[in-house]
Motif scaffolding. Structure first.
Motif, PDB file in Angstrom:
ATOM      1  N   SER A 152      -0.177  -5.298  -6.094  1.00  0.00           N
ATOM      2  CA  SER A 152      -0.213  -6.736  -5.790  1.00  0.00           C
ATOM      3  C   SER A 152       0.931  -7.406  -6.539  1.00  0.00           C
ATOM      4  O   SER A 152       1.153  -7.138  -7.724  1.00  0.00           O
ATOM      5  CB  SER A 152      -1.540  -7.349  -6.232  1.00  0.00           C
ATOM      6  OG  SER A 152      -2.597  -6.775  -5.509  1.00  0.00           O
TER       7      SER A 152
ATOM      8  N   SER B 259      -4.668   7.535 -13.862  1.00  0.00           N
ATOM      9  CA  SER B 259      -4.661   6.084 -13.973  1.00  0.00           C
ATOM     10  C   SER B 259      -3.234   5.565 -13.799  1.00  0.00           C
ATOM     11  O   SER B 259      -2.278   6.338 -13.781  1.00  0.00           O
ATOM     12  CB  SER B 259      -5.217   5.638 -15.338  1.00  0.00           C
ATOM     13  OG  SER B 259      -4.432   6.186 -16.379  1.00  0.00           O
TER      14      SER B 259
ATOM     15  N   LEU C 186      -6.816   4.345  -5.765  1.00  0.00           N
ATOM     16  CA  LEU C 186      -7.925   5.066  -5.144  1.00  0.00           C
ATOM     17  C   LEU C 186      -7.529   6.539  -5.136  1.00  0.00           C
ATOM     18  O   LEU C 186      -6.813   6.997  -4.245  1.00  0.00           O
ATOM     19  CB  LEU C 186      -8.184   4.572  -3.726  1.00  0.00           C
ATOM     20  CG  LEU C 186      -8.589   3.107  -3.581  1.00  0.00           C
ATOM     21  CD1 LEU C 186      -8.721   2.738  -2.117  1.00  0.00           C
ATOM     22  CD2 LEU C 186      -9.886   2.842  -4.315  1.00  0.00           C
TER      23      LEU C 186
ATOM     24  N   THR D 203       0.861  -1.177   0.000  1.00  0.00           N
ATOM     25  CA  THR D 203       0.000   0.000   0.000  1.00  0.00           C
ATOM     26  C   THR D 203       0.896   1.226   0.000  1.00  0.00           C
ATOM     27  O   THR D 203       1.722   1.393   0.896  1.00  0.00           O
ATOM     28  CB  THR D 203      -0.906   0.019   1.249  1.00  0.00           C
ATOM     29  OG1 THR D 203      -1.669  -1.196   1.282  1.00  0.00           O
ATOM     30  CG2 THR D 203      -1.834   1.218   1.237  1.00  0.00           C
TER      31      THR D 203
ATOM     32  N   TYR E 266      -2.410   0.437  -4.562  1.00  0.00           N
ATOM     33  CA  TYR E 266      -2.176  -0.927  -4.089  1.00  0.00           C
ATOM     34  C   TYR E 266      -1.439  -1.682  -5.196  1.00  0.00           C
ATOM     35  O   TYR E 266      -1.912  -1.753  -6.328  1.00  0.00           O
ATOM     36  CB  TYR E 266      -3.492  -1.642  -3.765  1.00  0.00           C
ATOM     37  CG  TYR E 266      -4.267  -0.993  -2.649  1.00  0.00           C
ATOM     38  CD1 TYR E 266      -3.922  -1.215  -1.321  1.00  0.00           C
ATOM     39  CD2 TYR E 266      -5.344  -0.152  -2.928  1.00  0.00           C
ATOM     40  CE1 TYR E 266      -4.629  -0.615  -0.289  1.00  0.00           C
ATOM     41  CE2 TYR E 266      -6.062   0.454  -1.900  1.00  0.00           C
ATOM     42  CZ  TYR E 266      -5.697   0.223  -0.595  1.00  0.00           C
ATOM     43  OH  TYR E 266      -6.394   0.819   0.426  1.00  0.00           O
TER      44      TYR E 266
ATOM     45  N   SER F 222      -1.127  -6.949 -10.320  1.00  0.00           N
ATOM     46  CA  SER F 222      -2.207  -5.981 -10.543  1.00  0.00           C
ATOM     47  C   SER F 222      -1.952  -4.704  -9.746  1.00  0.00           C
ATOM     48  O   SER F 222      -1.180  -4.693  -8.783  1.00  0.00           O
ATOM     49  CB  SER F 222      -3.569  -6.569 -10.165  1.00  0.00           C
ATOM     50  OG  SER F 222      -3.644  -6.787  -8.773  1.00  0.00           O
ATOM     51  N   LEU F 223      -2.630  -3.650 -10.181  1.00  0.00           N
ATOM     52  CA  LEU F 223      -2.582  -2.352  -9.509  1.00  0.00           C
ATOM     53  C   LEU F 223      -4.003  -1.883  -9.261  1.00  0.00           C
ATOM     54  O   LEU F 223      -4.891  -2.130 -10.078  1.00  0.00           O
ATOM     55  CB  LEU F 223      -1.890  -1.306 -10.404  1.00  0.00           C
ATOM     56  CG  LEU F 223      -0.472  -1.598 -10.872  1.00  0.00           C
ATOM     57  CD1 LEU F 223      -0.034  -0.552 -11.893  1.00  0.00           C
ATOM     58  CD2 LEU F 223       0.479  -1.624  -9.690  1.00  0.00           C
ATOM     59  N   GLN F 224      -4.203  -1.213  -8.138  1.00  0.00           N
ATOM     60  CA  GLN F 224      -5.494  -0.598  -7.868  1.00  0.00           C
ATOM     61  C   GLN F 224      -5.219   0.809  -7.333  1.00  0.00           C
ATOM     62  O   GLN F 224      -4.450   0.979  -6.386  1.00  0.00           O
ATOM     63  CB  GLN F 224      -6.310  -1.391  -6.855  1.00  0.00           C
ATOM     64  CG  GLN F 224      -7.667  -0.767  -6.594  1.00  0.00           C
ATOM     65  CD  GLN F 224      -8.444  -1.504  -5.517  1.00  0.00           C
ATOM     66  OE1 GLN F 224      -7.934  -2.401  -4.850  1.00  0.00           O
ATOM     67  NE2 GLN F 224      -9.686  -1.098  -5.340  1.00  0.00           N
TER      68      GLN F 224
END
Length: 181
Positions: free
Chosen positions: A107, A147, A133, A88, A105, A129-131
């Protein structure tokens, strides 16, 4: 005379064999054995690497400050946590009045890597993966992260771009920046 030649040949062969044994067991360890991922910043509209137009700090929950007060940043390198499968990152964007926090985030998997017994071990990562927020849009703040994308999922000794972060400069911020100059 032939005994002298045979002894000389044996001595030469023994020397060559000894050199071969030692040269075969010497391993060149990587000089730069630090594993970090590289983040690059891109203008979302122009789709080219461009310096981030605000101050950036990056923190992680248990690690604390990973990057402190960078300005005009085009790219930077950060370590990934070898004891976790998700990192994180708090991307703190600020100008003289405000600070906004975007959370990223990352992963990844962790894979032990050994060159040889004489070299230090390392942990390579594979970003899966990426997230993102993002903070709420603010029309006059210098930048908003738009993005993120994975460019090269393998994080190893190579200092190459792994993650691309696209940011957007709101029209109000761009106009107010030009008015101040």
């Amino acid at each position: 005379f032939s005994t002298l030649i045979v002894k000389s040949i044996r001595h030469s062969l023994a020397t060559a064999l000894t050199l071969c044994m030692f040269s075969c067991t010497s391993i060149d360890c990587p000089l730069d054995s630090i594993v970090v991922m590289t983040l690059s910043f891109y203008d979302a509209e122009m789709e080219e690497e461009t310096a981030l137009p605000c101050t950036l700090n990056i923190e992680a929950p248990r690690a604390g400050v990973l990057f402190n007060s960078g300005t005009d940043i085009k790219s930077l390198q950060l370590p990934l946590n070898t004891g976790s499968l998700v990192d994180t990152l708090y991307l703190k964007l600020s100008d003289s009045n405000r600070e906004y926090v975007d959370t990223l985030y990352v992963s990844h998997t962790n894979e032990s890597h050994f060159e040889a017994m004489d070299c230090p071990g390392a942990v390579f990562h594979h970003i899966s993966s990426l997230q993102l927020l993002p903070h709420p849009a603010d029309g006059d703040f210098p930048a908003t992260i738009d993005s993120v994308s994975i460019i090269r999922p393998l994080v190893d000794y190579n200092d190459v771009e792994n993650i691309r972060i696209y940011y957007h400069i709101p029209a109000d911020a761009s106009a107010s920046a030009h008015a101040r100059h």
